[in-house]
Write an enzyme that holds these catalytic residues in place. Sequence first.
Site, PDB file in Angstrom:
ATOM      1  CG  HIS A   1      49.638  35.393  67.172  1.00  0.00           C
ATOM      2  ND1 HIS A   1      48.330  35.362  66.728  1.00  0.00           N
ATOM      3  CD2 HIS A   1      49.769  34.305  67.962  1.00  0.00           C
ATOM      4  CE1 HIS A   1      47.720  34.315  67.248  1.00  0.00           C
ATOM      5  NE2 HIS A   1      48.573  33.663  67.995  1.00  0.00           N
ATOM      6  NE  ARG A   2      52.633  30.384  67.350  1.00  0.00           N
ATOM      7  CZ  ARG A   2      53.262  31.184  68.214  1.00  0.00           C
ATOM      8  NH1 ARG A   2      53.687  32.370  67.830  1.00  0.00           N
ATOM      9  NH2 ARG A   2      53.449  30.804  69.464  1.00  0.00           N
TER      10      ARG A   2
ATOM     11  CE  LYS B   1      43.932  25.555  57.676  1.00  0.00           C
ATOM     12  NZ  LYS B   1      42.665  25.705  56.933  1.00  0.00           N
TER      13      LYS B   1
ATOM     14  CE  LYS C   1      37.076  26.783  66.693  1.00  0.00           C
ATOM     15  NZ  LYS C   1      36.077  26.569  65.650  1.00  0.00           N
TER      16      LYS C   1
ATOM     17  CG  ASP D   1      49.726  23.875  72.062  1.00  0.00           C
ATOM     18  OD1 ASP D   1      49.921  25.103  72.062  1.00  0.00           O
ATOM     19  OD2 ASP D   1      49.926  23.141  73.043  1.00  0.00           O
TER      20      ASP D   1
ATOM     21  CE  LYS E   1      34.499  30.073  59.982  1.00  0.00           C
ATOM     22  NZ  LYS E   1      34.847  28.839  60.691  1.00  0.00           N
TER      23      LYS E   1
ATOM     24  CB  SER F   1      42.842  22.164  58.628  1.00  0.00           C
ATOM     25  OG  SER F   1      41.589  22.075  57.999  1.00  0.00           O
TER      26      SER F   1
HETATM   27  P1  NAD Z   1      26.773  22.124  57.193  1.00  0.00           P
HETATM   28  O1  NAD Z   1      26.312  23.175  56.255  1.00  0.00           O
HETATM   29  O2  NAD Z   1      27.421  20.916  56.648  1.00  0.00           O
HETATM   30  O3  NAD Z   1      25.579  21.625  58.130  1.00  0.00           O
HETATM   31  C1  NAD Z   1      24.719  22.466  58.841  1.00  0.00           C
HETATM   32  C2  NAD Z   1      23.437  21.682  59.096  1.00  0.00           C
HETATM   33  O4  NAD Z   1      22.591  22.452  59.932  1.00  0.00           O
HETATM   34  C3  NAD Z   1      22.671  21.365  57.808  1.00  0.00           C
HETATM   35  O5  NAD Z   1      22.262  20.018  57.823  1.00  0.00           O
HETATM   36  C4  NAD Z   1      21.482  22.324  57.866  1.00  0.00           C
HETATM   37  O6  NAD Z   1      20.349  21.833  57.211  1.00  0.00           O
HETATM   38  C5  NAD Z   1      21.283  22.424  59.373  1.00  0.00           C
HETATM   39  N1  NAD Z   1      20.553  23.639  59.746  1.00  0.00           N
HETATM   40  C6  NAD Z   1      20.606  24.869  59.187  1.00  0.00           C
HETATM   41  N2  NAD Z   1      19.776  25.710  59.807  1.00  0.00           N
HETATM   42  C7  NAD Z   1      19.177  24.999  60.776  1.00  0.00           C
HETATM   43  C8  NAD Z   1      18.217  25.306  61.766  1.00  0.00           C
HETATM   44  N3  NAD Z   1      17.688  26.519  61.860  1.00  0.00           N
HETATM   45  N4  NAD Z   1      17.833  24.331  62.616  1.00  0.00           N
HETATM   46  C9  NAD Z   1      18.355  23.093  62.528  1.00  0.00           C
HETATM   47  N5  NAD Z   1      19.266  22.736  61.613  1.00  0.00           N
HETATM   48  C10 NAD Z   1      19.675  23.680  60.755  1.00  0.00           C
HETATM   49  O7  NAD Z   1      27.734  22.889  58.229  1.00  0.00           O
HETATM   50  P2  NAD Z   1      28.864  22.262  59.149  1.00  0.00           P
HETATM   51  O8  NAD Z   1      30.148  22.353  58.419  1.00  0.00           O
HETATM   52  O9  NAD Z   1      28.404  20.977  59.707  1.00  0.00           O
HETATM   53  O10 NAD Z   1      28.933  23.365  60.297  1.00  0.00           O
HETATM   54  C11 NAD Z   1      28.016  23.372  61.381  1.00  0.00           C
HETATM   55  C12 NAD Z   1      28.583  24.228  62.499  1.00  0.00           C
HETATM   56  O11 NAD Z   1      29.865  23.731  62.874  1.00  0.00           O
HETATM   57  C13 NAD Z   1      28.799  25.701  62.136  1.00  0.00           C
HETATM   58  O12 NAD Z   1      28.600  26.480  63.288  1.00  0.00           O
HETATM   59  C14 NAD Z   1      30.270  25.739  61.750  1.00  0.00           C
HETATM   60  O13 NAD Z   1      30.836  27.031  61.889  1.00  0.00           O
HETATM   61  C15 NAD Z   1      30.835  24.760  62.760  1.00  0.00           C
HETATM   62  N6  NAD Z   1      32.130  24.180  62.379  1.00  0.00           N
HETATM   63  C16 NAD Z   1      32.279  23.472  61.238  1.00  0.00           C
HETATM   64  C17 NAD Z   1      33.517  22.905  60.943  1.00  0.00           C
HETATM   65  C18 NAD Z   1      33.736  22.038  59.730  1.00  0.00           C
HETATM   66  O14 NAD Z   1      34.822  21.426  59.627  1.00  0.00           O
HETATM   67  N7  NAD Z   1      32.797  21.895  58.830  1.00  0.00           N
HETATM   68  C19 NAD Z   1      34.603  23.103  61.806  1.00  0.00           C
HETATM   69  C20 NAD Z   1      34.400  23.832  62.976  1.00  0.00           C
HETATM   70  C21 NAD Z   1      33.160  24.357  63.258  1.00  0.00           C
END
Ligand code: NAD
Length: 473
Positions: free
Chosen positions: A68-69, A73, A97, A102, A109, A366
């Site tokens: 819709h937008r 992302k 999100k 906004d 994804k 972003s």
């Molecule tokens: P990442 O891969 O950088 O880090 C994930 C960390 O979790 C790693 O250090 C890994 O070793 C650890 N891990 C994996 N399995 C594990 C377990 N069973 N127990 C404990 N630790 C464990 O990922 P990220 O980018 O930091 O993303 C983490 C979460 O945040 C995800 O749910 C992701 O969808 C969410 N997220 C990330 C972003 C972003 O900008 N990177 C934005 C929004 C949401």
Amino acid sequence: MTTNEPVALSFRDNVDLMVDHAIRIMGLEEGMGNALKACNTVLQVSFPVEIDGKPEMFTGWRAVHSDHRLPSKGGIRYAPEVNQEEVEALAALMTYKCAIVDVPYGGSKGGLCIDPRKYTRSQLESITRRFARELANKGFLSPAKNVPAPDMGTGQREMGWMADTYRQLFPDDINYIGCVTGKPVGYGGVRGRNEATGRGVQYAMREYFRHFDVVKEAGLTPGLGGKRIIIQGLGNVGYHAALFLSTEDNCLITAVIERDGALINPDGLNIHDVHEHMIEHGGVKGFPGAKYVEDGASVLEHDCDILIPAALEGVIHGDNAEGIKAKLVVEAANGPITYEADAILQKRGVEIIPDAYCNAGGVIVSYFEWIRNLAHVRFGRIEKRFHETRGAHIISAIELATNTPVPDWVRKEIVRGADEFDLVRSGLDDTMRLAFQEMVEVRRTNHQVRDLRMAAYVIAIEKISRSYLDIGY
Ligand code: NAD
């Protein structure tokens, strides 16, 4: 064969159940509810890449939950257990999100079924470039329609490779660099994107503690300083959140839970040192000055004020929710609490800062990066010197009028023009603060909304359904 074993709900089911709950509260008609929940398109690609002289097959997905937008992302995740349902659930979360904070995007994804730790840098580059080609050729990678970003297992490096692959395919697209965000700063990235999600978690928590009545109701003492925090996952999001909270807000990170176990220190862990240790040794085991526990997940139930799951989904579930001691759970990861656990925690009065709001820092910055890419100019480049000159004039005027020299530290603060870092952080802070205030207001005024997650969903669904009503489905 039949069995009475309960069927485990998928991540997608859990997200849909939470959205259904919000739809019921809002009394939205069924058709609109179904339109909101449906995932518009899912692309699955399978492709071979030569690894050690032999072709190896890889499978990936890119889901567009809403458009819709535009562009739609959302991050791209590299993980061995990634699957279509997970990608669809994460794409839906992106729609909500973006609406909550906004940011004018649809939700998308992507995921590639791979354990990135098993491949060399150059193998990962070949795999990523091939994946990017598949996405771009099918219209799932473009600055106008679909813009990926980093997620679990991916980072600046992968985003740089993707942008460069797109540039080679479409050299006439003047905005090619905006086809992904989270790129290296030297290749179209924005300062502050790498830390953005963790920084956003910190800003969300600071804003939470500005609302004294809300804090009191959760049974917490005022002030973020001194709070004992357990964090799960010291990756991009968890590392930055834990680092900023411990070094800038005086929080004590009393436990870090990682893939290979947990570290515990009631006096607080030095996050920088733990992170260095992890880089050197591939895990937390062996870190000096902390107790090591092999069963990391059990530490989620240890005593603390705040629990921050920042690794993966579904880690707080029906079997451990009763044991969670934290009064506040901050969902830095996507979907760390299942629908069942959410209900248990609500009943026990545990406050939850929900993922769809809490980890939105990444998409907010972003958005800034994408704007910078389309504008082809760094934030602050045009006006920085102008503001510095004006600041210097103000100082001179004050000194002239008072006949007193202005202290050096005041002079520095007033004369310094904002650079890109300052502007990005300020925009992020403002967005996180406003969105939280909106959530608190909805909970205060709508008596059917008892928790912040429902408040977040009600806000998001209201905005999205309004846009559907304005422009059609
Ligand atoms: P990442 O891969 O950088 O880090 C994930 C960390 O979790 C790693 O250090 C890994 O070793 C650890 N891990 C994996 N399995 C594990 C377990 N069973 N127990 C404990 N630790 C464990 O990922 P990220 O980018 O930091 O993303 C983490 C979460 O945040 C995800 O749910 C992701 O969808 C969410 N997220 C990330 C972003 C972003 O900008 N990177 C934005 C929004 C949401």
